[in-house]
Enzyme design. Structure first.
Site, mmCIF file in Angstrom:
data_model
loop_
_atom_site.group_PDB
_atom_site.id
_atom_site.type_symbol
_atom_site.label_atom_id
_atom_site.label_comp_id
_atom_site.label_asym_id
_atom_site.label_seq_id
_atom_site.Cartn_x
_atom_site.Cartn_y
_atom_site.Cartn_z
ATOM 1 N N GLN A 272 -68.878 63.010 2.755
ATOM 2 C CA GLN A 272 -67.852 62.018 2.455
ATOM 3 C C GLN A 272 -68.329 61.021 1.409
ATOM 4 O O GLN A 272 -67.578 60.636 0.509
ATOM 5 C CB GLN A 272 -67.436 61.281 3.736
ATOM 6 C CG GLN A 272 -66.574 62.122 4.653
ATOM 7 C CD GLN A 272 -65.991 61.310 5.801
ATOM 8 O OE1 GLN A 272 -66.592 60.346 6.267
ATOM 9 N NE2 GLN A 272 -64.823 61.700 6.252
ATOM 10 N N ASP A 295 -76.305 53.008 8.828
ATOM 11 C CA ASP A 295 -75.804 52.793 10.178
ATOM 12 C C ASP A 295 -75.245 51.372 10.276
ATOM 13 O O ASP A 295 -75.836 50.427 9.751
ATOM 14 C CB ASP A 295 -76.938 52.991 11.185
ATOM 15 C CG ASP A 295 -76.455 53.044 12.623
ATOM 16 O OD1 ASP A 295 -76.057 51.982 13.152
ATOM 17 O OD2 ASP A 295 -76.478 54.125 13.209
ATOM 18 N N GLU A 313 -60.493 53.892 12.610
ATOM 19 C CA GLU A 313 -60.807 54.963 13.558
ATOM 20 C C GLU A 313 -62.277 55.358 13.529
ATOM 21 O O GLU A 313 -62.627 56.540 13.492
ATOM 22 C CB GLU A 313 -59.879 56.157 13.315
ATOM 23 C CG GLU A 313 -58.432 55.804 13.627
ATOM 24 C CD GLU A 313 -57.449 56.945 13.413
ATOM 25 O OE1 GLU A 313 -57.868 58.119 13.478
ATOM 26 O OE2 GLU A 313 -56.261 56.667 13.189
#
Length: 459
Positions: A272, A295, A313
């Protein structure tokens, strides 16, 4: 922590192989335990079906006759009853899904069939047996816990499958989250954890228009509408410093930059990140957007703060034990006067408590380490552990059901193209079941999705 920009470990189920990302289906083990559990499963399954508006036909391969039961409705056909009941008996709902993957059962309208039991999932099994759930449901494996060591592998399992795969069924914005087909809504009575005046989006009209270019203009518009509403809720305008947790393929970052914002977006997906950077550069915003493989827990360690924090989401992948960490991180990096807008898939609080810590079919085959929060627990955690306060909520579960219906229709239509990428027929059944299973969850109301807005208590 900032991660190395490298390819995931091929041994963890990612990489270009025919059953990429699909664990090997377990072989059935015979013996007394399997026989007893299959007999119990058969009795419970038939009792449940007789109370549902569905039709189940047991039609063993090679048999001319089939036995039907149920109250009538979407039809499920069991081709190999012995295998079906054995898998359900040994592995419950995971076994139910696995029996579909092997072809032990099928349904012409898979989502339509699954929607009916999904609406009554909490009461299909007798209450005394539900108390035994913790003893029979498999636990989430330790290597799937969303720790800093595991999270990149968990994300890569799904999101690093193939950018080409996702382009086959997503719209042109490459948005992999619920669309918002229009902004009409009605007020809803406040429930546990929700804001007093929260809104519910009016259900969209299903569209079956021909789709020769693999995307509808109205679908892309609906995805854009979802993003623009989130940006509005977070107050993103000229000069806003934006943090995005979970980059996707870059559409939110592009739209925020188009408003004149500067954007720092973090992701754990190598695939991505690379395509997002390409799309951002092509849109002319490489100077306004930084995408980083990092992270979320490492954010704010440099003292950097942001006027707006957005996340679409992504909380579903955080894991229940880290929800507090997630919101404390957001609280830490939010500048004074800032706003937070997230889109979150949720489940009812009582079902969340009942299923917490267990492994599901979705965990095993699609999203390792994932778990859905309730709006109530989000409200509770932010109140107890942060200065954030939930101030706005738009429920839009019916819009996700329509989004998933369109994705599934496109995915099935692209079967040959999916195979050409190196994926096999088991993978196709996994993904059809995943998309239909998810559609059923939203269509039945068992799960929901909301846009949630937060501000600081002291603002």
């Amino acid at each position: 922590m900032t991660l190395e920009k490298n390819r995931p470990d091929q041994s963890r189920g990612t990489g270009p192989n025919p059953s990429q990302g699909v664990p090997a289906l377990e072989q059935l083990i015979g013996g007394p335990r399997t026989a007893v559990s299959a007999a119990v499963a058969k009795r419970l399954f038939r009792a449940a079906v007789r109370r549902l508006a569905v039709t189940v036909v047991e039609s063993p391969v090679g048999s001319r006759d089939g036995r039907a039961f149920g109250q009538g409705g979407p039809t499920m056909t069991i081709h190999r009853p012995d295998e079906f009941y054995a898998r359900v008996g040994r592995n419950g709902l995971i076994g139910f899904g696995e029996a579909y993957l092997t072809g032990a059962w099928d349904a012409e309208d898979l989502a339509g069939f699954l929607t009916v039991p999904a609406a009554r999932i909490a009461t299909l099994i007798p209450e005394p047996l539900q108390r035994l759930r913790a003893f029979v449901t498999p636990r989430l494996p330790d290597h799937h816990r969303s720790t800093e060591d595991n999270s990149q592998a968990n994300i890569s399992h799904h999101y690093d499958l193939s950018n080409e795969l996702y382009t086959l069924f997503l719209d042109e914005t490459l948005s992999y989250s619920s669309a918002l087909f229009d902004t009409s809504h009605v007020p809803a009575p406040a429930g546990p954890g929700s804001v007093a005046d929260h809104l519910v989006a009016t259900p969209p009209e299903p569209s079956d228009r021909p789709d020769p270019a693999h995307h509808n203009v109205d679908f892309a518009e609906a995805q854009g509408r979802k993003i623009e509403r989130l940006l509005d809720e977070a107050g993103v305008t000229e000069g806003t410093r934006v943090l995005e947790i979970g980059t996707g393929w870059g559409e939110l970052a592009i739209r925020a930059a188009r408003r004149g914002a500067t954007v720092h977006s973090v992701t754990l997906s190598v695939e991505q990140l690379e395509l997002a950077e390409q799309r951002i550069a092509a849109a002319g915003f490489a100077d306004r957007v930084q995408v980083e493989l990092k992270d979320y827990r490492a954010l704010g360690t440099d003292g950097q703060t942001y006027d707006a924090v957005l996340s679409v989401e992504m909380i579903e992948a955080v894991g229940a034990e880290f929800w507090g960490t997630y919101f404390r991180t957001i609280d830490r990096v939010l500048a004074r006067g800032g706003k937070v807008a997230i889109q979150a898939i949720t489940m009812p609080h009582d079902r969340m408590l009942a299923t917490r810590d267990g492994e599901t079919w979705i965990n095993k085959y699609i999203f390792p380490g994932g778990f859905l929060p309730s709006v109530e627990v989000i409200d509770q955690i932010t109140r107890d552990e942060t200065g954030l306060r939930l101030t706005g909520q738009l429920e839009m579960g019916s819009h996700y059901a329509e989004t998933l219906r369109r994705w599934d229709r496109r995915f099935l239509a692209q079967g040959d193209a999916v195979r050409a990428l190196g994926f096999d027929d088991v993978f196709l059944r996994v993904w059809h079941f995943y998309l239909s299973y998810s559609q059923a969850g939203f269509a039945s109301g068992y799960i929901n999705v909301s846009q949630l807005t937060f501000t600081r208590e002291d603002q």
